[in-house]
Scaffold this motif. Sequence first.
Motif, mmCIF file in Angstrom:
data_model
loop_
_atom_site.group_PDB
_atom_site.id
_atom_site.type_symbol
_atom_site.label_atom_id
_atom_site.label_comp_id
_atom_site.label_asym_id
_atom_site.label_seq_id
_atom_site.Cartn_x
_atom_site.Cartn_y
_atom_site.Cartn_z
ATOM 1 N N VAL A 7 0.845 -1.188 0.000
ATOM 2 C CA VAL A 7 0.000 0.000 0.000
ATOM 3 C C VAL A 7 0.884 1.242 0.000
ATOM 4 O O VAL A 7 2.013 1.214 0.467
ATOM 5 C CB VAL A 7 -0.951 0.046 1.221
ATOM 6 C CG1 VAL A 7 -1.943 -1.091 1.189
ATOM 7 C CG2 VAL A 7 -0.169 0.018 2.522
ATOM 8 N N THR A 8 0.355 2.334 -0.521
ATOM 9 C CA THR A 8 1.093 3.592 -0.524
ATOM 10 C C THR A 8 1.003 4.246 0.857
ATOM 11 O O THR A 8 0.170 3.861 1.686
ATOM 12 C CB THR A 8 0.525 4.561 -1.575
ATOM 13 O OG1 THR A 8 -0.792 4.920 -1.179
ATOM 14 C CG2 THR A 8 0.513 3.942 -2.966
ATOM 15 N N LEU A 9 1.859 5.233 1.079
ATOM 16 C CA LEU A 9 1.811 5.974 2.344
ATOM 17 C C LEU A 9 0.437 6.596 2.558
ATOM 18 O O LEU A 9 -0.107 6.566 3.660
ATOM 19 C CB LEU A 9 2.880 7.075 2.350
ATOM 20 C CG LEU A 9 4.291 6.647 2.719
ATOM 21 C CD1 LEU A 9 5.277 7.772 2.436
ATOM 22 C CD2 LEU A 9 4.359 6.255 4.174
ATOM 23 N N HIS A 10 -0.138 7.148 1.513
ATOM 24 C CA HIS A 10 -1.463 7.776 1.621
ATOM 25 C C HIS A 10 -2.521 6.746 2.026
ATOM 26 O O HIS A 10 -3.352 7.002 2.910
ATOM 27 C CB HIS A 10 -1.846 8.447 0.296
ATOM 28 C CG HIS A 10 -3.195 9.072 0.326
ATOM 29 N ND1 HIS A 10 -3.461 10.213 1.051
ATOM 30 C CD2 HIS A 10 -4.369 8.703 -0.262
ATOM 31 C CE1 HIS A 10 -4.735 10.517 0.903
ATOM 32 N NE2 HIS A 10 -5.308 9.626 0.109
ATOM 33 N N GLU A 11 -2.495 5.572 1.395
ATOM 34 C CA GLU A 11 -3.451 4.517 1.743
ATOM 35 C C GLU A 11 -3.240 4.060 3.186
ATOM 36 O O GLU A 11 -4.196 3.808 3.916
ATOM 37 C CB GLU A 11 -3.306 3.327 0.800
ATOM 38 C CG GLU A 11 -3.746 3.598 -0.617
ATOM 39 C CD GLU A 11 -3.367 2.462 -1.555
ATOM 40 O OE1 GLU A 11 -4.175 2.190 -2.461
ATOM 41 O OE2 GLU A 11 -2.291 1.856 -1.390
ATOM 42 N N ALA A 12 -1.972 3.959 3.601
ATOM 43 C CA ALA A 12 -1.663 3.501 4.957
ATOM 44 C C ALA A 12 -2.202 4.478 5.999
ATOM 45 O O ALA A 12 -2.700 4.056 7.041
ATOM 46 C CB ALA A 12 -0.157 3.315 5.117
ATOM 47 N N ALA A 34 6.765 6.337 -3.436
ATOM 48 C CA ALA A 34 7.230 6.508 -4.823
ATOM 49 C C ALA A 34 7.422 5.156 -5.505
ATOM 50 O O ALA A 34 8.364 4.957 -6.262
ATOM 51 C CB ALA A 34 8.510 7.335 -4.860
ATOM 52 N N GLY A 35 6.565 4.193 -5.174
ATOM 53 C CA GLY A 35 6.603 2.892 -5.821
ATOM 54 C C GLY A 35 7.642 1.932 -5.276
ATOM 55 O O GLY A 35 7.754 0.803 -5.738
ATOM 56 N N LYS A 36 8.423 2.347 -4.262
ATOM 57 C CA LYS A 36 9.468 1.485 -3.693
ATOM 58 C C LYS A 36 9.117 1.157 -2.242
ATOM 59 O O LYS A 36 8.533 1.988 -1.538
ATOM 60 C CB LYS A 36 10.818 2.204 -3.737
ATOM 61 C CG LYS A 36 11.286 2.473 -5.140
ATOM 62 C CD LYS A 36 12.620 3.173 -5.118
ATOM 63 C CE LYS A 36 13.067 3.471 -6.545
ATOM 64 N NZ LYS A 36 14.310 4.235 -6.566
ATOM 65 N N PRO A 37 9.483 -0.044 -1.776
ATOM 66 C CA PRO A 37 9.216 -0.398 -0.375
ATOM 67 C C PRO A 37 9.840 0.628 0.562
ATOM 68 O O PRO A 37 10.986 1.039 0.383
ATOM 69 C CB PRO A 37 9.884 -1.762 -0.211
ATOM 70 C CG PRO A 37 9.950 -2.319 -1.592
ATOM 71 C CD PRO A 37 10.132 -1.143 -2.506
ATOM 72 N N TYR A 38 9.069 1.067 1.554
ATOM 73 C CA TYR A 38 9.514 2.105 2.466
ATOM 74 C C TYR A 38 9.486 1.616 3.918
ATOM 75 O O TYR A 38 10.430 1.827 4.661
ATOM 76 C CB TYR A 38 8.613 3.326 2.284
ATOM 77 C CG TYR A 38 9.009 4.541 3.054
ATOM 78 C CD1 TYR A 38 10.190 5.221 2.778
ATOM 79 C CD2 TYR A 38 8.193 5.047 4.060
ATOM 80 C CE1 TYR A 38 10.545 6.348 3.485
ATOM 81 C CE2 TYR A 38 8.541 6.181 4.765
ATOM 82 C CZ TYR A 38 9.720 6.834 4.473
ATOM 83 O OH TYR A 38 10.068 7.964 5.172
ATOM 84 N N LEU A 39 8.405 0.951 4.302
ATOM 85 C CA LEU A 39 8.238 0.446 5.663
ATOM 86 C C LEU A 39 7.540 -0.908 5.644
ATOM 87 O O LEU A 39 6.726 -1.170 4.767
ATOM 88 C CB LEU A 39 7.362 1.389 6.500
ATOM 89 C CG LEU A 39 7.860 2.796 6.753
ATOM 90 C CD1 LEU A 39 6.720 3.634 7.333
ATOM 91 C CD2 LEU A 39 9.015 2.780 7.712
ATOM 92 N N ASP A 40 7.841 -1.726 6.636
ATOM 93 C CA ASP A 40 7.089 -2.956 6.877
ATOM 94 C C ASP A 40 6.255 -2.724 8.130
ATOM 95 O O ASP A 40 6.766 -2.229 9.141
ATOM 96 C CB ASP A 40 8.008 -4.144 7.109
ATOM 97 C CG ASP A 40 8.696 -4.614 5.849
ATOM 98 O OD1 ASP A 40 8.136 -4.414 4.763
ATOM 99 O OD2 ASP A 40 9.803 -5.175 5.945
ATOM 100 N N LEU A 41 4.988 -3.076 8.088
ATOM 101 C CA LEU A 41 4.120 -2.952 9.250
ATOM 102 C C LEU A 41 4.110 -4.300 9.964
ATOM 103 O O LEU A 41 3.696 -5.315 9.400
ATOM 104 C CB LEU A 41 2.705 -2.552 8.810
ATOM 105 C CG LEU A 41 1.711 -2.259 9.915
ATOM 106 C CD1 LEU A 41 2.193 -1.099 10.787
ATOM 107 C CD2 LEU A 41 0.359 -1.934 9.317
#
Length: 81
Positions: A7-12, A34-41
């Motif tokens: 999911v995108t940051l906005h969706e999260a 920006a389409g790249k993995p950023y965080l794991d929840l």
Amino acid sequence: MREQLRVTLHEAKSQLFQLGARAWRGDRVVITNAGKPYLDLLPHPDTPQARKPGRLKGKIRMSADFDRTPVDVTDGFEGRL
């Protein structure tokens, strides 16, 4: 079957509670920027895992000369090179 969800940051931001529930059920939730993995929840465990002393016994070996420093390294530290 466990699912990987991206999911995108906005969706999260707008679905944090639902995404947290899915992470607790075992799904892997990856938040992208920006389409790249950023965080794991990930869910926070209730109790820390107990330490198991000796679990690597017999698996680690040190050479007989592990504590001898080569002369060129000593000379380099002492400014003799």
